[in-house]
Motif scaffolding. Structure first.
Motif, PDB file in Angstrom:
ATOM      1  N   THR A  60       0.833  -1.205   0.000  1.00 58.77           N
ATOM      2  CA  THR A  60       0.000   0.000   0.000  1.00 58.77           C
ATOM      3  C   THR A  60       0.866   1.252   0.000  1.00 58.77           C
ATOM      4  OG1 THR A  60      -1.729  -1.184   1.218  1.00 58.77           O
ATOM      5  CG2 THR A  60      -1.858   1.224   1.183  1.00 58.77           C
ATOM      6  N   ALA A  61       1.902   1.264   0.841  1.00 58.76           N
ATOM      7  CA  ALA A  61       2.798   2.423   0.910  1.00 58.76           C
ATOM      8  C   ALA A  61       3.489   2.654  -0.422  1.00 58.76           C
ATOM      9  CB  ALA A  61       3.830   2.217   2.021  1.00 58.76           C
ATOM     10  N   GLU A  62       3.812   1.578  -1.134  1.00 58.13           N
ATOM     11  CA  GLU A  62       4.476   1.715  -2.442  1.00 58.13           C
ATOM     12  C   GLU A  62       3.551   2.386  -3.452  1.00 58.13           C
ATOM     13  OE1 GLU A  62       6.654  -1.083  -5.844  1.00 58.13           O
ATOM     14  OE2 GLU A  62       6.073  -1.928  -3.912  1.00 58.13           O
ATOM     15  N   VAL A  63       2.283   1.988  -3.462  1.00 57.04           N
ATOM     16  CA  VAL A  63       1.318   2.611  -4.363  1.00 57.04           C
ATOM     17  C   VAL A  63       1.153   4.090  -4.029  1.00 57.04           C
ATOM     18  CG1 VAL A  63      -1.120   2.687  -5.024  1.00 57.04           C
ATOM     19  CG2 VAL A  63       0.068   0.504  -4.912  1.00 57.04           C
ATOM     20  N   THR A 197      -0.357  -1.853 -13.171  1.00 52.90           N
ATOM     21  CA  THR A 197       0.212  -2.949 -12.389  1.00 52.90           C
ATOM     22  C   THR A 197       0.563  -2.519 -10.966  1.00 52.90           C
ATOM     23  OG1 THR A 197       2.501  -2.527 -13.118  1.00 52.90           O
ATOM     24  CG2 THR A 197       1.170  -4.007 -14.460  1.00 52.90           C
ATOM     25  N   TRP A 198       0.618  -1.210 -10.689  1.00 51.67           N
ATOM     26  CA  TRP A 198       0.768  -0.779  -9.294  1.00 51.67           C
ATOM     27  C   TRP A 198      -0.466  -1.184  -8.505  1.00 51.67           C
ATOM     28  CZ3 TRP A 198       1.996   5.051 -10.500  1.00 51.67           C
ATOM     29  CH2 TRP A 198       3.231   5.141 -11.150  1.00 51.67           C
ATOM     30  N   PHE A 199      -1.615  -1.139  -9.151  1.00 58.34           N
ATOM     31  CA  PHE A 199      -2.888  -1.363  -8.473  1.00 58.34           C
ATOM     32  C   PHE A 199      -3.336  -2.816  -8.546  1.00 58.34           C
ATOM     33  CE2 PHE A 199      -2.631   3.076  -9.239  1.00 58.34           C
ATOM     34  CZ  PHE A 199      -3.350   3.691  -8.227  1.00 58.34           C
ATOM     35  N   ILE A 200      -2.953  -3.495  -9.627  1.00 59.19           N
ATOM     36  CA  ILE A 200      -3.379  -4.878  -9.833  1.00 59.19           C
ATOM     37  C   ILE A 200      -2.149  -5.772  -9.904  1.00 59.19           C
ATOM     38  CG2 ILE A 200      -4.380  -6.454 -11.531  1.00 59.19           C
ATOM     39  CD1 ILE A 200      -6.520  -5.042 -10.118  1.00 59.19           C
ATOM     40  N   ASN A 201      -2.146  -6.849  -9.107  1.00 60.16           N
ATOM     41  CA  ASN A 201      -0.990  -7.744  -9.101  1.00 60.16           C
ATOM     42  C   ASN A 201      -0.861  -8.529 -10.398  1.00 60.16           C
ATOM     43  OD1 ASN A 201      -0.439  -6.971  -6.446  1.00 60.16           O
ATOM     44  ND2 ASN A 201      -1.762  -8.556  -5.602  1.00 60.16           N
ATOM     45  N   GLU A 225      -3.301  18.842  -5.200  1.00 62.32           N
ATOM     46  CA  GLU A 225      -4.177  17.714  -5.501  1.00 62.32           C
ATOM     47  C   GLU A 225      -3.730  16.956  -6.750  1.00 62.32           C
ATOM     48  OE1 GLU A 225      -8.083  19.269  -5.992  1.00 62.32           O
ATOM     49  OE2 GLU A 225      -8.323  19.834  -3.893  1.00 62.32           O
ATOM     50  N   LEU A 226      -4.158  15.718  -6.817  1.00 62.21           N
ATOM     51  CA  LEU A 226      -3.995  14.903  -8.016  1.00 62.21           C
ATOM     52  C   LEU A 226      -5.303  14.155  -8.238  1.00 62.21           C
ATOM     53  CD1 LEU A 226      -2.325  13.435 -10.262  1.00 62.21           C
ATOM     54  CD2 LEU A 226      -1.842  11.696  -8.536  1.00 62.21           C
ATOM     55  N   LYS A 227      -5.821  14.228  -9.457  1.00 61.17           N
ATOM     56  CA  LYS A 227      -7.021  13.480  -9.829  1.00 61.17           C
ATOM     57  C   LYS A 227      -6.703  12.708 -11.105  1.00 61.17           C
ATOM     58  CE  LYS A 227     -10.024  17.131  -8.004  1.00 61.17           C
ATOM     59  NZ  LYS A 227     -11.077  18.118  -8.326  1.00 61.17           N
ATOM     60  N   MET A 228      -6.930  11.413 -11.092  1.00 57.39           N
ATOM     61  CA  MET A 228      -6.638  10.624 -12.297  1.00 57.39           C
ATOM     62  C   MET A 228      -7.425   9.321 -12.282  1.00 57.39           C
ATOM     63  SD  MET A 228      -2.847   9.053 -11.550  1.00 57.39           S
ATOM     64  CE  MET A 228      -2.596   7.864 -10.213  1.00 57.39           C
ATOM     65  N   HIS A 229      -7.463   8.694 -13.447  1.00 54.05           N
ATOM     66  CA  HIS A 229      -8.083   7.390 -13.615  1.00 54.05           C
ATOM     67  C   HIS A 229      -6.995   6.385 -13.965  1.00 54.05           C
ATOM     68  CE1 HIS A 229     -11.108  10.445 -14.627  1.00 54.05           C
ATOM     69  NE2 HIS A 229     -11.978   9.615 -14.081  1.00 54.05           N
ATOM     70  N   VAL A 230      -7.148   5.178 -13.490  1.00 52.86           N
ATOM     71  CA  VAL A 230      -6.196   4.110 -13.780  1.00 52.86           C
ATOM     72  C   VAL A 230      -6.974   2.996 -14.458  1.00 52.86           C
ATOM     73  CG1 VAL A 230      -4.459   2.556 -12.828  1.00 52.86           C
ATOM     74  CG2 VAL A 230      -4.918   4.751 -11.705  1.00 52.86           C
ATOM     75  N   ILE A 231      -6.592   2.693 -15.699  1.00 55.98           N
ATOM     76  CA  ILE A 231      -7.344   1.710 -16.481  1.00 55.98           C
ATOM     77  C   ILE A 231      -6.399   0.661 -17.047  1.00 55.98           C
ATOM     78  CG2 ILE A 231      -9.113   3.395 -17.102  1.00 55.98           C
ATOM     79  CD1 ILE A 231      -7.847   3.603 -19.869  1.00 55.98           C
ATOM     80  N   PRO A 232      -6.921  -0.524 -17.354  1.00 55.78           N
ATOM     81  CA  PRO A 232      -6.070  -1.553 -17.967  1.00 55.78           C
ATOM     82  C   PRO A 232      -5.723  -1.172 -19.395  1.00 55.78           C
ATOM     83  CG  PRO A 232      -8.350  -2.272 -17.927  1.00 55.78           C
ATOM     84  CD  PRO A 232      -8.301  -0.991 -17.145  1.00 55.78           C
ATOM     85  N   HIS A 233      -4.681  -1.796 -19.897  1.00 57.62           N
ATOM     86  CA  HIS A 233      -4.296  -1.579 -21.293  1.00 57.62           C
ATOM     87  C   HIS A 233      -5.225  -2.416 -22.170  1.00 57.62           C
ATOM     88  CE1 HIS A 233      -1.977  -0.942 -24.859  1.00 57.62           C
ATOM     89  NE2 HIS A 233      -1.693  -2.219 -24.983  1.00 57.62           N
ATOM     90  N   ILE A 234      -6.132  -1.764 -22.865  1.00 55.97           N
ATOM     91  CA  ILE A 234      -7.102  -2.494 -23.694  1.00 55.97           C
ATOM     92  C   ILE A 234      -6.900  -2.190 -25.165  1.00 55.97           C
ATOM     93  CG2 ILE A 234      -8.852  -2.718 -21.920  1.00 55.97           C
ATOM     94  CD1 ILE A 234     -10.185  -0.228 -22.954  1.00 55.97           C
ATOM     95  N   THR A 406      -5.636  -6.820  -5.798  1.00 51.53           N
ATOM     96  CA  THR A 406      -5.084  -5.469  -5.868  1.00 51.53           C
ATOM     97  C   THR A 406      -3.865  -5.374  -4.954  1.00 51.53           C
ATOM     98  OG1 THR A 406      -6.352  -4.553  -4.026  1.00 51.53           O
ATOM     99  CG2 THR A 406      -7.416  -4.575  -6.200  1.00 51.53           C
ATOM    100  N   PHE A 407      -3.256  -4.194  -4.938  1.00 50.75           N
ATOM    101  CA  PHE A 407      -2.101  -3.959  -4.077  1.00 50.75           C
ATOM    102  C   PHE A 407      -2.413  -4.257  -2.618  1.00 50.75           C
ATOM    103  CE2 PHE A 407      -4.513  -0.037  -4.265  1.00 50.75           C
ATOM    104  CZ  PHE A 407      -4.553   0.378  -2.947  1.00 50.75           C
TER     105      PHE A 407
END
Length: 428
Positions: A60-63, A197-201, A225-234, A406-407
């Motif tokens: 979690t700390a790494e993410v 891959t930070w979020f999903i093993n 602030e930071l606002k973002m979306h994290v999505i798989p490579h599709i 997940t992480f």
């Protein structure tokens, strides 16, 4: 020295089994093997319990560290990247102007160009963006491949050929270091590929979408602030200029951190928010992503129709500060029960806010205070997640699926550490 040795002999030699020399002390009773085994088992269980907590904290700390880097260093790094390209471009431009005026360029001037290029461009992607992104281009190699030809043309006063080569290098720099291209090569929203891959093993898993909101208040009371979306490579799509980029997210209010999340998430955590003591707060909302959500050029998901779950994390200066905050939460909120997720023990709490309750499962992981599944829905009323049949035969999974793999879910790594390896020589 001799006297000391003699007086010590009976006790020492008796312990070593050399002889008792007439000692009549009764032998000590043999320890109970069952008691020893029980003590060892209890020690092992305590050690294992600490291990999975440590694994969850570490991952979690790494993410959060990566999120912090994106929040605090991304823009500065992009500017530094562009500045390095401009340093080289200035030298290229000077040589271009000299050649276009019909004047020769010395070998020394060409050597200076490639010295500057090597100094500014060598491993510039990995050097500046580190392991936060992949897919770095080796722009320095483009210069290395042309260095000998450029020196030869300068030596022979082949101005036209040299100008053509220098123009090619100028084009390379323009494409590589234009701020628009830099931000598209290293996109922060959406974050894909390595960021996912930070979020999903398991990078093969493509069923999750994460929304991230990180916020801290500086001493000057300015929100960072930071606002973002994290999505798989599709898949990628080709743009009009021939480059391939990740799919972009459509301008869809259901996917935007706007007023909706203010009502939907930010207010939910108000009873648990600790503005005075924490350093940073993180919101990570996980949503199920259907396989048919991908299309050429974008991805669209109606989050109102998909079950989602929010993790709320507050980071403190150290574990003691987090523990104090944890105690304050338990003192101010109502405790419902204890529960377990992924081998971790959580306290279930609820607190009144705006005439209704906000429910959450809470755990302290060293300097982190983690709230999972923050919602207004009581535990017994929470609906399952509707998924594709490729994920579940009956199309329904428990809400904790949104955190599985997940992480935060370190059960696989935990299992590898705690389960004994099979004895290859065991014939039984």
């Amino acid at each position: 020295m001799a006297a000391i040795g003699v007086s010590s002999v009976p006790a020492v030699s008796g312990c070593l089994g050399i002889g008792d020399f007439g000692s009549e002390e009764p032998p000590e009773p043999e320890p109970d093997e069952d008691e020893n085994e029980e003590d060892e088992d209890e020690e092992d269980e305590e050690e294992i319990e600490v291990e999975i907590d440590e694994l969850a904290h570490e991952s979690t700390a790494e993410v959060l560290e990566n999120i912090q880097w994106l929040k605090n260093n991304y823009r500065e790094t992009v500017n530094e990247y562009v500045t390095a390209g401009n340093e080289v471009h200035d030298v290229v431009e000077t040589i271009q102007e000299t050649l276009e005026q019909g004047e020769n360029v010395s070998e020394g001037e060409i050597e200076e160009l490639f010295r500057v290029a090597d100094n500014e461009l060598a491993r510039i992607g990995p050097r500046l963006f580190g392991d936060h992104f992949d897919g770095h281009r080796n722009i320095a190699r483009r210069f290395e491949e042309r260095e000998e030809s450029a020196l030869d043309y300068a030596r022979l006063n082949e101005r036209e050929r040299l100008l053509e080569l220098i123009d090619e290098l100028d084009d390379e720099l323009s494409q590589e270091f234009d701020p628009r291209f830099v931000r598209r090569r290293y996109p922060i929203d959406p974050l894909t590929r390595k960021g996912y891959t930070w979020f999903i093993n398991n990078p093969e898993e493509t069923h999750r979408l994460f929304e991230v909101f990180a916020k801290e208040t500086t001493r000057l009371d300015r929100d960072n602030e930071l606002k973002m979306h994290v999505i798989p490579h599709i898949g990628t799509h080709a743009s009009h200029d021939g480059y391939s980029f990740e799919p972009e997210i459509r301008d869809d209010e259901s996917l935007a951190f706007n007023d909706a999340i203010g009502n939907d998430v930010l207010e939910y955590v108000e009873p648990y928010s600790d503005e005075e003591s924490r350093l940073t707060e993180f919101f990570i909302r996980s949503s199920y992503l259907s396989q048919d959500a991908g299309f050429s050029g974008g991805i669209s998901v109606d989050l109102e129709e998909n079950t989602k779950s929010t993790m709320y994390i507050q980071e403190y200066e150290d574990s003691q500060a987090a523990m104090d905050a944890y105690d304050r939460v338990l003192d101010s909120a109502e405790e419902y029960d204890t529960t377990e997720h992924f081998g971790l023990a959580f306290e279930q709490v609820f607190a009144e806010y705006n005439d209704s309750n906000v429910y959450a499962d809470i755990i302290q992981l060293e300097e982190l205070l983690v709230f999972i599944d923050v919602t207004r829905e009581p535990w017994r009323s929470r609906e399952s997640v509707s998924v594709d049949e490729s994920v579940s035969d009956d199309g329904e999974v428990d809400r904790m699926f949104l955190y599985e793999g997940t992480f935060f879910d370190q059960t696989e790594q935990y299992r590898e550490i705690t389960e004994p390896e099979d004895d290859e020589n065991d014939d039984s």
